[in-house]
Structure formats: C-alpha cells, structure tokens
Design a protein around this motif. Sequence first.
Motif, PDB file in Angstrom:
ATOM      1  N   GLU A 149      -2.166  18.278   8.713  1.00 49.79           N
ATOM      2  CA  GLU A 149      -2.594  17.002   8.136  1.00 49.79           C
ATOM      3  C   GLU A 149      -1.576  16.426   7.158  1.00 49.79           C
ATOM      4  O   GLU A 149      -1.927  15.729   6.199  1.00 49.79           O
ATOM      5  CB  GLU A 149      -3.975  17.145   7.506  1.00 49.79           C
ATOM      6  N   GLU A 192       1.021  13.767   5.921  1.00 50.32           N
ATOM      7  CA  GLU A 192       1.088  12.307   6.077  1.00 50.32           C
ATOM      8  C   GLU A 192       2.499  11.823   5.766  1.00 50.32           C
ATOM      9  O   GLU A 192       2.893  11.728   4.600  1.00 50.32           O
ATOM     10  CB  GLU A 192       0.092  11.622   5.142  1.00 50.32           C
ATOM     11  N   GLU A 215       4.591   8.666   7.112  1.00 49.23           N
ATOM     12  CA  GLU A 215       4.682   7.464   7.942  1.00 49.23           C
ATOM     13  C   GLU A 215       5.831   6.578   7.473  1.00 49.23           C
ATOM     14  O   GLU A 215       6.222   6.611   6.307  1.00 49.23           O
ATOM     15  CB  GLU A 215       3.391   6.655   7.848  1.00 49.23           C
ATOM     16  N   SER A 250      -1.289  16.156  11.787  1.00 48.98           N
ATOM     17  CA  SER A 250      -0.345  15.413  10.943  1.00 48.98           C
ATOM     18  C   SER A 250      -0.079  14.024  11.500  1.00 48.98           C
ATOM     19  O   SER A 250      -0.286  13.758  12.682  1.00 48.98           O
ATOM     20  CB  SER A 250       0.974  16.181  10.809  1.00 48.98           C
ATOM     21  N   ASN A 251       0.400  13.151  10.617  1.00 49.43           N
ATOM     22  CA  ASN A 251       0.656  11.772  10.988  1.00 49.43           C
ATOM     23  C   ASN A 251       2.131  11.439  10.780  1.00 49.43           C
ATOM     24  O   ASN A 251       2.601  11.366   9.644  1.00 49.43           O
ATOM     25  CB  ASN A 251      -0.226  10.837  10.157  1.00 49.43           C
ATOM     26  N   ASN A 294       3.337   8.637  12.352  1.00 45.02           N
ATOM     27  CA  ASN A 294       3.269   7.302  12.935  1.00 45.02           C
ATOM     28  C   ASN A 294       4.394   6.412  12.399  1.00 45.02           C
ATOM     29  O   ASN A 294       4.704   6.424  11.215  1.00 45.02           O
ATOM     30  CB  ASN A 294       1.904   6.683  12.593  1.00 45.02           C
ATOM     31  N   SER A 347      -2.926  17.405  18.097  1.00 45.93           N
ATOM     32  CA  SER A 347      -3.397  16.109  17.605  1.00 45.93           C
ATOM     33  C   SER A 347      -2.456  15.444  16.604  1.00 45.93           C
ATOM     34  O   SER A 347      -2.891  14.620  15.800  1.00 45.93           O
ATOM     35  CB  SER A 347      -4.801  16.241  16.992  1.00 45.93           C
ATOM     36  N   VAL A 348      -1.165  15.763  16.642  1.00 41.07           N
ATOM     37  CA  VAL A 348      -0.199  15.084  15.781  1.00 41.07           C
ATOM     38  C   VAL A 348       0.028  13.675  16.321  1.00 41.07           C
ATOM     39  O   VAL A 348       0.108  13.451  17.526  1.00 41.07           O
ATOM     40  CB  VAL A 348       1.133  15.857  15.710  1.00 41.07           C
ATOM     41  N   ASN A 349       0.133  12.700  15.414  1.00 40.76           N
ATOM     42  CA  ASN A 349       0.317  11.303  15.790  1.00 40.76           C
ATOM     43  C   ASN A 349       1.787  10.905  15.637  1.00 40.76           C
ATOM     44  O   ASN A 349       2.287  10.776  14.518  1.00 40.76           O
ATOM     45  CB  ASN A 349      -0.568  10.423  14.906  1.00 40.76           C
ATOM     46  N   SER A 377       2.735   8.075  17.316  1.00 43.58           N
ATOM     47  CA  SER A 377       2.631   6.724  17.862  1.00 43.58           C
ATOM     48  C   SER A 377       3.634   5.776  17.209  1.00 43.58           C
ATOM     49  O   SER A 377       3.931   5.893  16.022  1.00 43.58           O
ATOM     50  CB  SER A 377       1.219   6.168  17.654  1.00 43.58           C
ATOM     51  N   SER A 401       6.717   5.552  17.289  1.00 46.02           N
ATOM     52  CA  SER A 401       7.888   6.180  16.685  1.00 46.02           C
ATOM     53  C   SER A 401       9.049   6.214  17.664  1.00 46.02           C
ATOM     54  O   SER A 401       8.879   6.070  18.867  1.00 46.02           O
ATOM     55  CB  SER A 401       7.554   7.612  16.244  1.00 46.02           C
ATOM     56  N   LYS A 421      -0.281  12.400  20.156  1.00 43.65           N
ATOM     57  CA  LYS A 421      -0.166  11.003  20.579  1.00 43.65           C
ATOM     58  C   LYS A 421       1.277  10.528  20.458  1.00 43.65           C
ATOM     59  O   LYS A 421       1.853  10.544  19.375  1.00 43.65           O
ATOM     60  CB  LYS A 421      -1.070  10.122  19.726  1.00 43.65           C
TER      61      LYS A 421
END
Length: 167
Positions: free
Chosen positions: A38, A40, A42, A59-60, A62, A78-80, A82, A84, A100
């Motif tokens: 998790e 963050e 971005e 984790s994000n 994005n 479930s890492v994002n 998107s 990128s 994603k």
Amino acid sequence: MDFKKENAVQLLKDGRFEEFNTMLADYSDSGEVLDLSELEVENCFIENVKFENVDLSGSNFNNNELCQVSFKDSILNSVNFSNSSLNYCDFSSADLAGAKFNSSTVNDCEFADADLSGVDFVNADLSGSDFSVSQNLTLCIFDEDTAWPDSEYLPEDFDCNYVADVA
C-alpha cells in the motif's frame, strides 16, 4: 534496521534513488521480506530503483515514469501502474496477480516467469516487451486497444485477438 514506509516514499519523491537502494539493501540483509504494501507514489519519475523481493501489494504507482526499475521476485498483487510509462523494467518471477497497467506504455520490460493472472492491460501499449515465458497471460484482461508485441514475444498458447463478450 528500522525501515519506515514514510521515509521510503519521501526518498522516492525526492529522487534520492541511491539512498533508497542502500536503505533497502541494508534491510534485506536481515533475510526478511520487506513489507512496502500500500505504498503511495504517484506522479513521480523513478529510475534505477531495486524493489527486489519486497511486498508491494496494493501499492499505487499511478501516473509515474519508471525507468530501469527492478521488481524481481516481488509480490505486486493489485499494484496500480495505470497511466504510467515503464521503460526497461524487470518483472522477472514477480507475482502480478490483479495488477493494473491500463492506459500505460510498457517498453522493453521483462516478464520472465511473472504470474500475470488477472492483470489489467486494457488500452496498454505492450508492443516493446517480452512476455514469451510469462505465466498465466491467458488469464489477463485486455481489449481491442491493447497493443501487443510480435508473436515471438508472447507465449505460444496466447491469442492476442480481442473477442468481445456478448453475454
């Protein structure tokens, strides 16, 4: 060593990648899997970072630009990623279940033995990456706007032609 997520995120955001890698290497000497789930991070540029054998679940990342980042042997459930741009990244033997990559550009990345179950590649440009020995690519999500690499960079059993589900 006391490794705090807040410190790790700040090092990444500040572009202090060598210091981050040193901090991570010092921790990994303990033999434990580092829990960075998790995280963050971005809207950043991240280069030459080694997220190797770490848990980044949920984790994000994005809207980032990642260049020569290694995720070898890591848990990326479930890492994002998107929106990128990922260039020369290594996902070898990583567990990417549910990650994603929608609307991302994935150039010259390696996915050898990576588990791609349920990965979202909708509207992604994957044309420059190697999926030839990846695992479970047939279980990924994609659409007619997903750009795949040449067939030599895909598993033999994978059909990259999108078929709309009319049910």
